[in-house]
Design an enzyme around this catalytic site. Structure first.
Site, PDB file in Angstrom:
ATOM      1  N   LYS A 202       0.887  -1.332   0.079  1.00  0.00           N
ATOM      2  CA  LYS A 202       0.017   0.053  -0.054  1.00  0.00           C
ATOM      3  C   LYS A 202       0.987   1.314  -0.058  1.00  0.00           C
ATOM      4  O   LYS A 202       1.489   1.546   1.085  1.00  0.00           O
ATOM      5  CB  LYS A 202      -0.859  -0.033   1.249  1.00  0.00           C
ATOM      6  N   GLU A 277       8.454   1.173  11.350  1.00  0.00           N
ATOM      7  CA  GLU A 277       9.762   2.143  11.259  1.00  0.00           C
ATOM      8  C   GLU A 277       9.105   3.574  11.634  1.00  0.00           C
ATOM      9  O   GLU A 277       8.305   3.956  10.596  1.00  0.00           O
ATOM     10  CB  GLU A 277      10.401   2.112   9.834  1.00  0.00           C
ATOM     11  N   CYS A 311      13.021  10.510   7.739  1.00  0.00           N
ATOM     12  CA  CYS A 311      12.655  10.022   9.257  1.00  0.00           C
ATOM     13  C   CYS A 311      14.040  10.241  10.166  1.00  0.00           C
ATOM     14  O   CYS A 311      13.712  10.983  11.272  1.00  0.00           O
ATOM     15  CB  CYS A 311      12.390   8.721   9.165  1.00  0.00           C
ATOM     16  N   GLU A 408       8.306  15.987  16.172  1.00  0.00           N
ATOM     17  CA  GLU A 408       8.670  15.774  14.884  1.00  0.00           C
ATOM     18  C   GLU A 408       8.125  16.769  13.856  1.00  0.00           C
ATOM     19  O   GLU A 408       6.901  16.845  13.834  1.00  0.00           O
ATOM     20  CB  GLU A 408       8.401  14.254  14.390  1.00  0.00           C
TER      21      GLU A 408
END
Ligand code: NAD
Length: 504
Positions: A202, A277, A311, A408
């Site tokens: 996906k 992750e 990331c 973040e």
């Protein structure tokens, strides 16, 4: 300030031909199909808002068909039964095909995601090819153990012979984010396929194009139909249906910590295996003895590469007070000189972020930080005709408890704080819910290696940041995730260990 962005188009003939199709169906078994509902979604060039094409907006019923196709391929198909060498040959061929289509894939990635062309052309697309070649090798290194036991209750005259088999975990759902679409897809597909698993992929709804093109290359390389299925659509629909699906054996998820938690909760129903992750807020520590000619451009690249949509971006700077001004002014000077533009334009260093929604989110963080007392040494504005450009931004006068230091931001925004010692830097660096990566910049070997041992992160770079390789495990501790991708051990994410114990 206005930022004029020309409506650039793909110049590479194969990319033009792909885009000219307009509609890009998804891959279920051996069929390229629309959603059962007939619904489609548009994908746009984030720099200009121009529509690039449409892809199916799938629902649970489509997910079901994809899982059935993967299950059939796993239980009855050729892939899990192939020899490791046969699987390796096909995976290697996928790597070669990605290389052969590198210009086409780079242009598609730039148009769909916004990144400067060179990011895809020289880092991410070759990185995707390397993943397939690296795991082609690993496909031939999967082995169990023979185990001498101490069992002493076998019948007289008999012996115990025990060994382990490594077997594919089954049907894998791979859910991928939008920041580096093709290489993050490859980081999941290559080890899963090396292990003999079958996959439902996906892609992220903002960036599905290169995954769909990769589907064609996988079939061209000889992957049997049904081994990889691609279902496009919204995360809370398609991703949620995959996470909860009773016939999916394993979820490999890359994305935000918040969605990772939802995936984990949904996966509990049939106790799927899960690797996650997730997000990060990676610290960059600069000591007074650092080589400033390396540290200044290195720390700037750590946060501005791919507009900070990485990331492991170095988004918190802890700089020894003796060199604080030199370092942050150096980064600010680099930021001032950076060219913002369309990713396809020559010379662009900062492209748009992936969507208006994401740009608004980043800008919200920056404005909240400024309102909270932070000062923008450089940057701080949202620009562009579509509002998708964020100036490279350096925030100073920040405090450890501020949201801009803790959360973040996932954009080209770094917060910088002075420190007086390595111990203070390490304590601040480790004061985070995240633990994805960190870097330390120093000429002193013992400082470097002591810091490497004490930083609570999955990766530590010394005098560098953002060094990736298919051979190097990457992943997080704390709320940055579970498990590692890349590296030899990544195949284990997709294998079960079976113990066989025989009396002979
Ligand atoms: P996201 O979590 O919003 O989405 C990731 C994927 O999950 C997308 O495909 C999305 O459609 C899907 N999704 C959304 N809702 C879902 C649900 N309820 N159930 C299942 N799937 C769902 O993340 P994003 O905004 O696309 O990507 C940015 C995030 O990804 C950042 O936090 C970044 O740090 C993280 N990331 C981590 C790594 C890593 O290796 N640790 C690498 C790249 C990005």
């Amino acid at each position: 300030m206005t930022l004029d962005i020309p409506a650039l188009q793909a110049s590479q003939p194969a990319a033009q031909a792909f885009l000219a199709r307009g509609d890009h169906p998804m891959l279920l078994g051996d069929q390229w199909v629309g959603a059962a509902s007939g619904d489609w979604m548009e994908t746009v060039d984030p720099a200009t808002g121009a529509v690039l094409g449409r892809f199916p907006s799938a629902a649970a019923v489509d997910v079901d068909r994809a899982v059935q196709a993967a299950r059939a391929a796993f239980e009855h198909g050729a892939w899990p039964a192939m020899t490791p060498a046969q699987r390796a040959k096909i995976l290697w061929r996928v790597g070669e095909l990605i290389d052969q289509h590198i210009d086409e894939l780079s242009q598609l990635e730039t148009l769909d995601q916004g990144k400067p062309l060179w990011v895809g052309r020289y880092a991410e697309i070759p990185g995707a090819a390397e993943q397939f070649r690296f795991f082609a090798g690993q496909a031939q290194r999967i082995d169990g153990q023979t185990i001498p036991t101490s069992i002493n209750y076998q019948p007289p005259g008999k012996q115990v012979f025990a060994y382990t088999l490594k077997q594919p975990v089954g049907v894998v759902a791979a859910i991928v984010p939008w920041n580096s679409p093709l290489v993050l897809t490859a980081m999941k597909l290559a080890p899963a396929l090396a292990a003999g698993c079958c996959v439902v992929l996906k892609p992220a709804e903002d960036t599905s194009l290169t995954a769909l093109r990769l589907g064609e290359l996988l079939l061209q390389a000889g992957l049997p139909p049904g081994v990889v299925n691609i279902v496009t659509g919204l995360g809370h629909v398609v991703g949620a249906a995959l996470s909860a699906h009773a016939d999916v054996d394993k979820i490999s998820f890359t994305g935000s910590t918040q969605v990772g938690r939802a995936v984990l909760a949904a996966a509990g129903g049939n106790l799927k295996k899960v690797t996650l992750e997730l997000g990060g807020k990676s610290p960059v520590i600069v000591m007074p003895d650092a080589d400033m000619d390396l540290a200044i451009p290195g720390a700037a690249n750590a946060i501005f590469f791919n507009s900070g949509q990485v990331c492991v971006a170095g988004s918190r700077l802890y700089v020894h007070r003796a060199v604080f001004d030199e370092l942050v002014n150096g980064i600010a000077n680099i930021a001032r000189g950076m060219t913002l533009g369309h990713g396809l334009a020559a010379g662009t260093q900062i492209g748009p972020v992936v969507s208006r929604k994401q740009a608004d989110r980043i800008n919200g963080h920056v404005q909240a930080a400024l309102a909270d007392g932070a000062r923008a040494l450089v940057g701080g504005r949202q620009l562009g005709p579509n509002g998708t450009f964020i100036e490279p931004t350096v925030l100073v006068d920040v405090r450890p408890e501020m949201a801009c230091v803790r959360e973040e931001i996932f954009g080209p925004v770094v917060v910088a704080m002075p420190v007086d010692s390595l111990e203070q830097a390490l304590a601040l660096a480790n004061d985070s819910i995240y633990g994805l990566a960190a870097s330390i910049w120093t000429r002193d070997l013992s400082t470097a290696h002591r810091a490497a041992a004490q930083l609570k992160t999955g990766t530590v770079w010394i005098n560098s940041h953002l060094m990736y390789d298919a051979s190097l495990p990457i992943g997080g501790v704390k709320q940055s995730g579970w498990g590692r991708e890349s590296g030899q051990a990544a195949v284990d994410n997709y294998l079960e260990t079976k113990t066989v114990c025989a009396v002979i």
